[in-house]
Write a protein that holds these residues in place. Structure first.
Motif, PDB file in Angstrom:
ATOM      1  N   GLN A 183       0.848  -1.200   0.000  1.00 15.54           N
ATOM      2  CA  GLN A 183       0.000   0.000   0.000  1.00 15.54           C
ATOM      3  C   GLN A 183       0.879   1.244   0.000  1.00 15.54           C
ATOM      4  OE1 GLN A 183      -2.611  -0.224   3.359  1.00 15.54           O
ATOM      5  NE2 GLN A 183      -3.501  -2.194   2.779  1.00 15.54           N
ATOM      6  N   ASP A 184       0.295   2.347  -0.453  1.00 16.40           N
ATOM      7  CA  ASP A 184       1.015   3.622  -0.439  1.00 16.40           C
ATOM      8  C   ASP A 184       1.429   3.978   0.982  1.00 16.40           C
ATOM      9  OD1 ASP A 184       0.709   3.876  -3.139  1.00 16.40           O
ATOM     10  OD2 ASP A 184      -1.055   5.170  -3.031  1.00 16.40           O
ATOM     11  N   GLY A 185       2.635   4.503   1.122  1.00 13.27           N
ATOM     12  CA  GLY A 185       3.123   4.926   2.430  1.00 13.27           C
ATOM     13  C   GLY A 185       3.960   3.888   3.138  1.00 13.27           C
ATOM     14  N   GLN A 186       3.966   2.642   2.640  1.00 12.20           N
ATOM     15  CA  GLN A 186       4.779   1.598   3.266  1.00 12.20           C
ATOM     16  C   GLN A 186       6.252   1.770   2.890  1.00 12.20           C
ATOM     17  OE1 GLN A 186       2.927  -2.026   1.847  1.00 12.20           O
ATOM     18  NE2 GLN A 186       1.724  -2.234   3.719  1.00 12.20           N
ATOM     19  N   VAL A 187       7.120   1.284   3.762  1.00  7.23           N
ATOM     20  CA  VAL A 187       8.547   1.240   3.471  1.00  7.23           C
ATOM     21  C   VAL A 187       8.914  -0.202   3.140  1.00  7.23           C
ATOM     22  CG1 VAL A 187      10.878   1.598   4.382  1.00  7.23           C
ATOM     23  CG2 VAL A 187       9.028   3.171   5.002  1.00  7.23           C
ATOM     24  N   VAL A 188       9.479  -0.412   1.963  1.00 11.47           N
ATOM     25  CA  VAL A 188       9.748  -1.761   1.479  1.00 11.47           C
ATOM     26  C   VAL A 188      11.251  -1.960   1.317  1.00 11.47           C
ATOM     27  CG1 VAL A 188       9.393  -3.396  -0.401  1.00 11.47           C
ATOM     28  CG2 VAL A 188       7.547  -1.850   0.258  1.00 11.47           C
ATOM     29  N   LEU A 189      11.763  -3.026   1.889  1.00 10.13           N
ATOM     30  CA  LEU A 189      13.152  -3.427   1.688  1.00 10.13           C
ATOM     31  C   LEU A 189      13.149  -4.623   0.739  1.00 10.13           C
ATOM     32  CD1 LEU A 189      16.204  -3.446   2.291  1.00 10.13           C
ATOM     33  CD2 LEU A 189      15.693  -4.904   4.272  1.00 10.13           C
ATOM     34  N   GLU A 190      13.693  -4.434  -0.436  1.00 12.60           N
ATOM     35  CA  GLU A 190      13.702  -5.509  -1.433  1.00 12.60           C
ATOM     36  C   GLU A 190      15.097  -6.100  -1.516  1.00 12.60           C
ATOM     37  OE1 GLU A 190      12.656  -6.410  -6.124  1.00 12.60           O
ATOM     38  OE2 GLU A 190      12.720  -4.356  -5.411  1.00 12.60           O
ATOM     39  N   LEU A 191      15.227  -7.372  -1.226  1.00 14.70           N
ATOM     40  CA  LEU A 191      16.511  -8.068  -1.260  1.00 14.70           C
ATOM     41  C   LEU A 191      16.654  -8.803  -2.592  1.00 14.70           C
ATOM     42  CD1 LEU A 191      16.564  -9.573   2.333  1.00 14.70           C
ATOM     43  CD2 LEU A 191      17.567  -7.423   1.546  1.00 14.70           C
ATOM     44  N   GLY A 192      17.844  -8.775  -3.139  1.00 18.85           N
ATOM     45  CA  GLY A 192      18.053  -9.421  -4.431  1.00 18.85           C
ATOM     46  C   GLY A 192      17.236  -8.747  -5.510  1.00 18.85           C
ATOM     47  N   CYS A 193      17.289  -7.422  -5.537  1.00 21.11           N
ATOM     48  CA  CYS A 193      16.337  -6.659  -6.360  1.00 21.11           C
ATOM     49  C   CYS A 193      16.781  -6.504  -7.812  1.00 21.11           C
ATOM     50  CB  CYS A 193      16.115  -5.280  -5.759  1.00 21.11           C
ATOM     51  SG  CYS A 193      17.618  -4.275  -5.691  1.00 21.11           S
ATOM     52  N   GLY A 194      17.977  -7.009  -8.162  1.00 24.37           N
ATOM     53  CA  GLY A 194      18.420  -6.831  -9.536  1.00 24.37           C
ATOM     54  C   GLY A 194      18.596  -5.362  -9.867  1.00 24.37           C
TER      55      GLY A 194
END
Length: 201
Positions: A183-194
């Motif tokens: 959802q909008d406003g979330q903080v996302v940590l993407e691992l192995g994101c290319g």
């Protein structure tokens, strides 16, 4: 059924397996391979009685796996012409389509078998080889092979025959967001994101 008898020996570096079917067949089959599948030898050494058709199936499967391994090794070293590589890719894709085209109870059984296999595997295998194969390849190669989102892993084709690679990338990215409840406003940590395809999407 016949009871296969075997003789197994070595001659220099080349191993030789001689298989004789008696009494149902009087033929002698000689198979040569640098590293012949040990499964075949183990079956015979255990003294199992195998019906002719099952025995032939094992022979053919073993020969296929041996040839396949050799061809893959040659391909990975760049020793095969492109037209042979493309033909092999098309054959593997066609085989995969057949394997995944089951419906109903047969589909559920295959799916459950696949899930059970995944549960028994480690989270990651051959990581060193994967790093070498993926991260040492020039970026220009991926710019030619991937879609506009530069999505590095699998895609989802809404229409198998009409969807473009870009459509398939976007469909899979949308499914990621749906399943993760982003959802909008979330903080996302993407691992192995290319190249950050999901975050940019």
């Amino acid at each position: 059924c016949s009871s296969p008898s075997t003789r197994y020996g070595t001659s220099g570096r080349s191993r030789k397996l001689i298989i004789t079917l008696l009494p149902a067949s009087s033929c002698v089959t000689e198979l040569h391979a640098p590293d012949f599948d040990r499964r075949l030898i183990n079956v015979f050494q255990q003294g199992l009685h195998i019906c002719n058709m099952e025995f032939i199936r094992i022979i053919l499967e073993t020969i296929y796996q041996t040839i396949f391994s050799v061809v893959v090794a040659l391909m990975e070293r760049g020793l095969l012409p492109d037209f042979i590589t493309r033909r092999g890719i098309r054959m593997l894709l066609a085989k995969r389509l057949v394997e995944t085209s089951a419906v109903g109870e047969e589909y559920q059984q295959k799916l459950q078998s696949f899930v059970d296999e995944l549960k028994s595997l480690p989270v990651a295998v051959q990581t060193a080889a994967a790093n070498e194969q993926h991260y040492e390849v020039p970026t220009d190669y991926f710019l030619l092979c991937l879609g506009k989102h530069l999505k590095y892993s699998s895609c989802l084709y809404p229409d198998l025959w009409r969807s473009s690679l870009e459509d398939a990338e976007e469909a899979m990215l949308a499914l990621y967001c749906e399943r993760a409840h982003l959802q909008d406003g979330q903080v996302v940590l993407e691992l192995g994101c290319g190249w950050g395809g999901l975050c940019l999407y």
